[in-house]
Design a protein around this motif. Structure first.
Motif, PDB file in Angstrom:
ATOM      1  N   THR A 101       0.768  -1.060   0.071  1.00  0.00           N
ATOM      2  CA  THR A 101       0.069   0.140   0.062  1.00  0.00           C
ATOM      3  C   THR A 101       0.934   1.210  -0.249  1.00  0.00           C
ATOM      4  O   THR A 101       0.486   2.126  -0.746  1.00  0.00           O
ATOM      5  N   ARG A 102       1.709   1.398   0.895  1.00  0.00           N
ATOM      6  CA  ARG A 102       2.830   2.406   0.827  1.00  0.00           C
ATOM      7  C   ARG A 102       3.397   2.472  -0.590  1.00  0.00           C
ATOM      8  O   ARG A 102       3.613   3.696  -0.957  1.00  0.00           O
ATOM      9  N   LEU A 103       3.958   1.528  -1.338  1.00  0.00           N
ATOM     10  CA  LEU A 103       4.559   1.539  -2.614  1.00  0.00           C
ATOM     11  C   LEU A 103       3.724   2.274  -3.454  1.00  0.00           C
ATOM     12  O   LEU A 103       4.180   3.154  -4.115  1.00  0.00           O
ATOM     13  N   ILE A 104       2.388   2.010  -3.375  1.00  0.00           N
ATOM     14  CA  ILE A 104       1.404   2.467  -4.313  1.00  0.00           C
ATOM     15  C   ILE A 104       1.243   3.811  -4.223  1.00  0.00           C
ATOM     16  O   ILE A 104       1.120   4.750  -4.935  1.00  0.00           O
ATOM     17  N   ILE A 105       0.916   4.360  -2.707  1.00  0.00           N
ATOM     18  CA  ILE A 105       0.942   5.655  -2.268  1.00  0.00           C
ATOM     19  C   ILE A 105       2.157   6.440  -2.938  1.00  0.00           C
ATOM     20  O   ILE A 105       1.959   7.499  -3.494  1.00  0.00           O
ATOM     21  N   ILE A 106       3.319   6.013  -2.567  1.00  0.00           N
ATOM     22  CA  ILE A 106       4.320   6.588  -2.956  1.00  0.00           C
ATOM     23  C   ILE A 106       4.691   6.862  -4.679  1.00  0.00           C
ATOM     24  O   ILE A 106       4.884   7.910  -5.256  1.00  0.00           O
ATOM     25  N   GLU A 107       4.442   5.354  -5.162  1.00  0.00           N
ATOM     26  CA  GLU A 107       4.660   5.628  -6.824  1.00  0.00           C
ATOM     27  C   GLU A 107       3.626   6.243  -7.603  1.00  0.00           C
ATOM     28  O   GLU A 107       4.075   6.895  -8.595  1.00  0.00           O
ATOM     29  N   GLN A 108       2.529   6.112  -7.080  1.00  0.00           N
ATOM     30  CA  GLN A 108       1.232   6.285  -7.960  1.00  0.00           C
ATOM     31  C   GLN A 108       0.706   7.824  -7.470  1.00  0.00           C
ATOM     32  O   GLN A 108      -0.034   8.425  -8.351  1.00  0.00           O
ATOM     33  N   TYR A 109       0.812   7.826  -6.456  1.00  0.00           N
ATOM     34  CA  TYR A 109       0.095   9.284  -5.894  1.00  0.00           C
ATOM     35  C   TYR A 109       1.335  10.145  -5.193  1.00  0.00           C
ATOM     36  O   TYR A 109       0.907  11.484  -4.829  1.00  0.00           O
ATOM     37  N   ASN A 110       2.489  10.007  -5.660  1.00  0.00           N
ATOM     38  CA  ASN A 110       3.555  10.929  -5.037  1.00  0.00           C
ATOM     39  C   ASN A 110       3.323  11.280  -3.510  1.00  0.00           C
ATOM     40  O   ASN A 110       3.552  12.404  -3.207  1.00  0.00           O
ATOM     41  N   SER A 111       2.911  10.240  -2.894  1.00  0.00           N
ATOM     42  CA  SER A 111       2.700  10.363  -1.308  1.00  0.00           C
ATOM     43  C   SER A 111       1.741  11.491  -0.905  1.00  0.00           C
ATOM     44  O   SER A 111       1.781  11.750   0.083  1.00  0.00           O
ATOM     45  N   VAL A 113      -2.312  11.847  -0.624  1.00  0.00           N
ATOM     46  CA  VAL A 113      -3.360  10.826  -1.021  1.00  0.00           C
ATOM     47  C   VAL A 113      -4.319  11.623   0.227  1.00  0.00           C
ATOM     48  O   VAL A 113      -4.170  12.541   1.124  1.00  0.00           O
ATOM     49  N   SER A 114      -5.645  11.602  -0.252  1.00  0.00           N
ATOM     50  CA  SER A 114      -6.932  11.874   0.635  1.00  0.00           C
ATOM     51  C   SER A 114      -7.741  10.651   0.929  1.00  0.00           C
ATOM     52  O   SER A 114      -7.472   9.796  -0.021  1.00  0.00           O
ATOM     53  N   MET A 115      -8.721  10.803   1.745  1.00  0.00           N
ATOM     54  CA  MET A 115      -9.523   9.887   1.923  1.00  0.00           C
ATOM     55  C   MET A 115     -10.367   9.324   0.740  1.00  0.00           C
ATOM     56  O   MET A 115     -10.753   8.242   0.461  1.00  0.00           O
ATOM     57  N   LYS A 116     -10.593  10.331  -0.380  1.00  0.00           N
ATOM     58  CA  LYS A 116     -11.170  10.039  -1.320  1.00  0.00           C
ATOM     59  C   LYS A 116     -10.419   9.081  -2.251  1.00  0.00           C
ATOM     60  O   LYS A 116     -11.097   8.542  -3.156  1.00  0.00           O
ATOM     61  N   ASP A 117      -9.158   8.884  -2.114  1.00  0.00           N
ATOM     62  CA  ASP A 117      -8.537   7.973  -2.876  1.00  0.00           C
ATOM     63  C   ASP A 117      -8.333   6.583  -2.169  1.00  0.00           C
ATOM     64  O   ASP A 117      -8.014   5.504  -2.931  1.00  0.00           O
ATOM     65  N   MET A 118      -8.994   6.427  -1.244  1.00  0.00           N
ATOM     66  CA  MET A 118      -9.157   5.314  -0.522  1.00  0.00           C
ATOM     67  C   MET A 118      -9.690   4.114  -1.504  1.00  0.00           C
ATOM     68  O   MET A 118      -9.084   2.948  -1.468  1.00  0.00           O
ATOM     69  N   LYS A 119     -10.689   4.295  -2.026  1.00  0.00           N
ATOM     70  CA  LYS A 119     -11.279   3.196  -2.734  1.00  0.00           C
ATOM     71  C   LYS A 119     -10.487   2.821  -3.922  1.00  0.00           C
ATOM     72  O   LYS A 119     -10.497   1.324  -4.127  1.00  0.00           O
ATOM     73  N   SER A 120      -9.787   3.676  -4.725  1.00  0.00           N
ATOM     74  CA  SER A 120      -8.828   3.397  -5.871  1.00  0.00           C
ATOM     75  C   SER A 120      -7.604   2.583  -5.158  1.00  0.00           C
ATOM     76  O   SER A 120      -7.219   1.707  -5.926  1.00  0.00           O
ATOM     77  N   ILE A 121      -7.200   2.957  -4.333  1.00  0.00           N
ATOM     78  CA  ILE A 121      -5.845   2.263  -3.739  1.00  0.00           C
ATOM     79  C   ILE A 121      -6.443   0.815  -3.290  1.00  0.00           C
ATOM     80  O   ILE A 121      -5.778   0.022  -3.473  1.00  0.00           O
ATOM     81  N   LEU A 122      -7.491   0.801  -2.523  1.00  0.00           N
ATOM     82  CA  LEU A 122      -7.911  -0.625  -2.011  1.00  0.00           C
ATOM     83  C   LEU A 122      -8.084  -1.537  -3.264  1.00  0.00           C
ATOM     84  O   LEU A 122      -7.662  -2.658  -3.172  1.00  0.00           O
ATOM     85  N   SER A 123      -8.783  -0.953  -4.311  1.00  0.00           N
ATOM     86  CA  SER A 123      -8.965  -1.900  -5.591  1.00  0.00           C
ATOM     87  C   SER A 123      -7.589  -2.426  -5.980  1.00  0.00           C
ATOM     88  O   SER A 123      -7.467  -3.569  -6.479  1.00  0.00           O
ATOM     89  N   ILE A 124      -6.631  -1.545  -6.170  1.00  0.00           N
ATOM     90  CA  ILE A 124      -5.131  -1.715  -6.712  1.00  0.00           C
ATOM     91  C   ILE A 124      -4.708  -2.619  -5.742  1.00  0.00           C
ATOM     92  O   ILE A 124      -4.269  -3.857  -6.066  1.00  0.00           O
ATOM     93  N   VAL A 141      -3.353   4.493   4.369  1.00  0.00           N
ATOM     94  CA  VAL A 141      -3.755   5.846   3.712  1.00  0.00           C
ATOM     95  C   VAL A 141      -3.662   6.739   4.692  1.00  0.00           C
ATOM     96  O   VAL A 141      -3.428   7.856   4.433  1.00  0.00           O
ATOM     97  N   LYS A 142      -4.447   6.705   6.017  1.00  0.00           N
ATOM     98  CA  LYS A 142      -4.521   7.758   7.086  1.00  0.00           C
ATOM     99  C   LYS A 142      -3.158   8.329   7.181  1.00  0.00           C
ATOM    100  O   LYS A 142      -3.063   9.438   7.578  1.00  0.00           O
ATOM    101  N   THR A 143      -2.235   7.568   7.239  1.00  0.00           N
ATOM    102  CA  THR A 143      -1.028   7.927   7.624  1.00  0.00           C
ATOM    103  C   THR A 143      -0.488   8.858   6.932  1.00  0.00           C
ATOM    104  O   THR A 143       0.385   9.779   6.819  1.00  0.00           O
ATOM    105  N   TYR A 144      -0.849   8.880   5.525  1.00  0.00           N
ATOM    106  CA  TYR A 144      -0.397   9.740   4.234  1.00  0.00           C
ATOM    107  C   TYR A 144      -1.365  10.957   4.139  1.00  0.00           C
ATOM    108  O   TYR A 144      -0.882  11.881   3.349  1.00  0.00           O
ATOM    109  N   THR A 145      -2.408  11.129   4.866  1.00  0.00           N
ATOM    110  CA  THR A 145      -3.299  12.103   4.555  1.00  0.00           C
ATOM    111  C   THR A 145      -3.075  13.153   5.610  1.00  0.00           C
ATOM    112  O   THR A 145      -2.302  13.320   6.556  1.00  0.00           O
TER     113      THR A 145
END
Length: 145
Positions: A101-111, A113-124, A141-145
């Protein structure tokens, strides 16, 4: 790959294998799902979901029997869990899910994210780790918001 439950029942019955009982229970759950969901396709994901639910129910029963001192019943549940486990993918550790999950947030969201991104991150995450616990993903996700 989907399991051929009819073949397993036939083989274990011929071999007088006690696993035939759990195989019959699995088949009954599969048939119940098909009957309860007309028009829906019974696929591998559905099969896995049913098997996981059956395993989790037996884990709960195992805990209760163990607490109650009913070792005879606990042993039966443990054997059924073993049979169910052979059809399920290896459990992924919470740490693996957190790291992915951290890897996705760092690579695809440039670290960022908001809780709105939760659904798409979870699906990945669940595309890579089917059945990954959403609570673990949410915590990261909450640690990055």
């Amino acid at each position: 790959k989907m399991i051929n439950i009819d073949e397993l029942i036939r083989e274990s019955a011929l071999a007088r294998d006690p696993s035939v009982a759990i195989y019959r229970l699995i088949k009954a759950e599969f048939l119940r799902w098909v009957k309860d969901n007309p028009g829906k396709n019974f696929d591998e994901a559905t099969e896995q979901k049913i098997l996981k639910k059956m395993r989790d129910q037996r884990k709960d029963s195992l805990d209760q029997y163990t607490k109650a001192g009913r070792i005879d019943l606990a042993e039966i549940e443990a054997k059924e869990i073993e049979v169910l486990q052979q059809f399920l993918p290896k459990e992924v550790s919470p740490e693996e899910i957190e790291n992915f999950t951290r890897l996705i947030i760092i690579e695809q969201y440039n670290s960022k994210v908001s809780m709105k991104d939760m659904k798409s991150i979870l699906s990945i995450v669940q595309a890579t780790y089917p059945g990954a616990d959403g609570k673990i993903v949410s915590k990261v996700v909450k640690t990055y918001t």
